[in-house]
Design an enzyme around this catalytic site. Structure first.
Site, PDB file in Angstrom:
ATOM      1  N   GLY A 164      -8.330 -65.713  24.524  1.00  0.00           N
ATOM      2  CA  GLY A 164      -7.421 -66.251  25.530  1.00  0.00           C
ATOM      3  C   GLY A 164      -5.978 -65.826  25.336  1.00  0.00           C
ATOM      4  N   GLY A 165      -5.770 -64.690  24.662  1.00  0.00           N
ATOM      5  CA  GLY A 165      -4.412 -64.192  24.436  1.00  0.00           C
ATOM      6  C   GLY A 165      -3.716 -64.801  23.236  1.00  0.00           C
ATOM      7  N   GLU A 200      -4.252 -52.355  16.894  1.00  0.00           N
ATOM      8  CA  GLU A 200      -4.770 -51.234  17.662  1.00  0.00           C
ATOM      9  C   GLU A 200      -3.620 -50.557  18.395  1.00  0.00           C
ATOM     10  OE1 GLU A 200      -9.264 -52.761  18.880  1.00  0.00           O
ATOM     11  OE2 GLU A 200      -7.603 -53.032  20.298  1.00  0.00           O
ATOM     12  N   LYS A 237      -6.402 -63.158  32.363  1.00  0.00           N
ATOM     13  CA  LYS A 237      -6.753 -62.647  33.682  1.00  0.00           C
ATOM     14  C   LYS A 237      -6.342 -63.621  34.792  1.00  0.00           C
ATOM     15  CE  LYS A 237     -10.723 -60.776  31.281  1.00  0.00           C
ATOM     16  NZ  LYS A 237     -12.154 -60.997  30.988  1.00  0.00           N
ATOM     17  N   GLU A 275     -16.155 -55.823  27.072  1.00  0.00           N
ATOM     18  CA  GLU A 275     -14.878 -55.526  27.703  1.00  0.00           C
ATOM     19  C   GLU A 275     -14.333 -54.208  27.165  1.00  0.00           C
ATOM     20  OE1 GLU A 275     -12.212 -58.840  27.503  1.00  0.00           O
ATOM     21  OE2 GLU A 275     -13.540 -60.085  28.720  1.00  0.00           O
ATOM     22  N   GLU A 288     -13.602 -55.968  23.306  1.00  0.00           N
ATOM     23  CA  GLU A 288     -14.268 -57.092  22.666  1.00  0.00           C
ATOM     24  C   GLU A 288     -15.540 -57.421  23.425  1.00  0.00           C
ATOM     25  OE1 GLU A 288     -11.746 -60.512  22.725  1.00  0.00           O
ATOM     26  OE2 GLU A 288     -11.760 -60.706  24.903  1.00  0.00           O
ATOM     27  N   ARG A 292     -21.018 -65.097  26.051  1.00  0.00           N
ATOM     28  CA  ARG A 292     -21.119 -66.278  26.919  1.00  0.00           C
ATOM     29  C   ARG A 292     -20.964 -65.821  28.357  1.00  0.00           C
ATOM     30  NH1 ARG A 292     -15.901 -66.186  28.453  1.00  0.00           N
ATOM     31  NH2 ARG A 292     -14.300 -65.726  26.908  1.00  0.00           N
ATOM     32  N   VAL A 295     -15.523 -66.434  33.033  1.00  0.00           N
ATOM     33  CA  VAL A 295     -14.878 -67.121  34.153  1.00  0.00           C
ATOM     34  C   VAL A 295     -15.113 -66.345  35.457  1.00  0.00           C
ATOM     35  CG1 VAL A 295     -12.676 -67.940  35.078  1.00  0.00           C
ATOM     36  CG2 VAL A 295     -13.099 -68.052  32.617  1.00  0.00           C
ATOM     37  N   ARG A 338      -7.807 -66.839  40.248  1.00  0.00           N
ATOM     38  CA  ARG A 338      -7.776 -68.097  39.511  1.00  0.00           C
ATOM     39  C   ARG A 338      -6.571 -68.902  39.980  1.00  0.00           C
ATOM     40  NH1 ARG A 338      -9.325 -66.612  33.218  1.00  0.00           N
ATOM     41  NH2 ARG A 338     -10.738 -64.861  33.668  1.00  0.00           N
TER      42      ARG A 338
END
Length: 451
Positions: A164-165, A200, A237, A275, A288, A292, A295, A338
């Site tokens: 989530g950043g 990275e 996102k 991703e 990554e 699961r 969203v 979102r």
């Protein structure tokens, strides 16, 4: 056979899982915090039980209470949604010990993918390209500076266990790196119990494109094409679409095959997402894996007609995939936005009481919501109050439909990011498909500062 599922989550994803369960004739159990007593998902479920106070440690992360409720209600399985316990391998083990089916992958695979360092190593072994960077945790700021100088700035500093950043920051110089390394390590340790950091190379003009996977327990794995998720703020996102308007058919095929190979190498089962970062020449690199449901899964469902939650449940039920790669087709273009309870200029959360909540409706409009009118948005959870998904015959039609739908999306009592979403959708660069991960910084925030 799964006959009753407890949903260990809240908000729109809890409602989303309940909806598919109803279609399958499966009973549902909702669990909720005191802050969510009036949330829509609570009344949607067949049974609902209070977990505890609003704070997540006392409610949605209270594994003992969740397992206890699952046992008391004779739930056969637990669906974790996303966030919270969805990628917690220890929770998977607790479910196994209690004789409850966890709807997701095995704990061992989840552990590997839960560590960005271990995930990076496993992808290299599977032959999936990775971004130039460190292969293990960076021990100190001195080592970090030495590595950064050899790779070259800008550098993306990342927490190994982050999400989530959180624990992630772009740094442009030695001074920035030294300052960011310790603070991000401490923050990652606070949120995830692991302060390990790695680095990275920051790809310029990159796009965030991900591949949706499904894999059963019999060695069958397929992909459901890609999602473009480059429109982000604070590394999170905001707008997602499927398919990507950027990559070619050849690149799409290569990315899909690489993702499936990774799943097969890992022995992955259930739904998952690989991703990638994709550069301006369509070279793609592993970012990554999310073990699961995502969203943004609705855009994939809209263009493929595949119910991903249903497939998760089928796989957990021990069934083989009922579709193969040749049977997956794309139809049209879908976009998801979102809707956040936040200031559209600063992106700061905007909790408060929702006095009016009216949704757009139409044949190709889909709403996934976490709130209703007369609902209090609290500061305890992620500020997303809903997702709006539209489908068009092509990207141009989808953009037009989304703008029209957002203009009919009415929320009063709190601030939302709807003005920001409309500005992005109306921007010439977005409409032409020039959607890199730097879009918001370069084209939205720069405009906001001058207004």
């Amino acid at each position: 056979m799964i006959k009753k599922i407890l949903i260990a989550n809240r908000g729109e994803i809890a409602g989303r899982v309940i909806r598919t369960c109803k279609q399958l004739g499966i009973e549902t159990v909702a669990v909720y915090s005191e802050a969510d007593q009036k949330a829509p998902f609570v009344s949607m479920a067949d049974e609902s039980y209070l977990l505890g106070p609003p704070r997540v440690q006392e409610s949605y992360l209270n594994t003992e209470k969740i397992i206890e409720i699952a046992k008391d209600t004779d739930a056969d399985a637990i669906h974790p949604g996303y966030g919270f316990l969805s990628e917690n391998s220890k929770f998977v083990e607790l479910c196994e010990q209690a004789g409850i089916q966890f709807i997701g992958p095995k704990a061992t695979v989840m552990e590997i993918m839960g560590s960005k360092i271990a995930a990076r190593d496993s992808m290299k072994k599977a032959g999936v390209p990775v971004v130039p960077g460190t292969d293990g945790a960076v021990a100190s700021t001195d080592e970090a500076v030495a590595i950064a100088r050899s790779i070259g700035y800008p550098i993306m500093l990342k927490a190994s266990a982050g999400g989530g950043g959180i624990g992630m920051q772009v740094v442009q110089s030695d001074a920035e790196l030294i300052k960011a390394f310790e603070s991000n390590s401490k923050r990652a340790h606070t949120f995830f119990g692991d302060g390990a950091m790695f680095m990275e190379k920051k790809l310029e003009n990159a796009r965030h494109i991900e591949i949706q996977l499904l894999a059963d327990n019999y060695g069958n794995a397929i992909h459901l094409f890609e999602r473009e998720c480059s429109i982000q703020r604070r590394n999170q996102k905001v707008i997602e679409e499927a398919p990507s308007s950027f990559i070619s058919k050849e690149t799409r095929k290569k990315m899909g095959e690489a993702a499936v190979k990774a799943a097969e190498t890992l022995g992955y089962t259930s739904a998952g997402t690989i991703e990638f970062l994709v550069d301006e020449h369509e070279n793609f690199y592993f970012l990554e894996m999310n073990t699961r449901i995502q969203v943004e899964h609705p855009v994939t469902e809209e263009i493929t007609g595949v119910d991903i939650v249903e497939q998760q449940i089928r796989i957990a039920n021990g069934k083989e995939l009922d579709i193969d790669q040749s049977g997956v087709d794309m139809d049209g273009h879908a976009i998801e936005v979102r809707v956040y309870a936040e200031d559209p200029e600063t992106f700061f959360p905007s909790p408060g009481h929702i006095s009016v909540f009216e949704l757009p409706e139409g044949e190709f409009i889909r709403n996934e919501v976490a709130v209703t009118a007369d609902f209090d948005v609290t500061p305890f959870y992620d500020p997303m109050i809903g997702k709006l998904i539209v489908k068009g015959k092509d990207r141009t039609e989808a953009i037009r439909s989304m703008k029209n739908a957002l203009l009919k999306y009415k929320v009063e009592g709190i601030k939302t990011n709807i003005p920001m979403l409309l500005k992005v959708l109306d921007h010439d660069k977005f409409k032409s498909g020039e959607t890199t991960t730097a879009f918001v910084d370069n084209h939205y925030l720069s405009t906001a500062k001058t207004n």
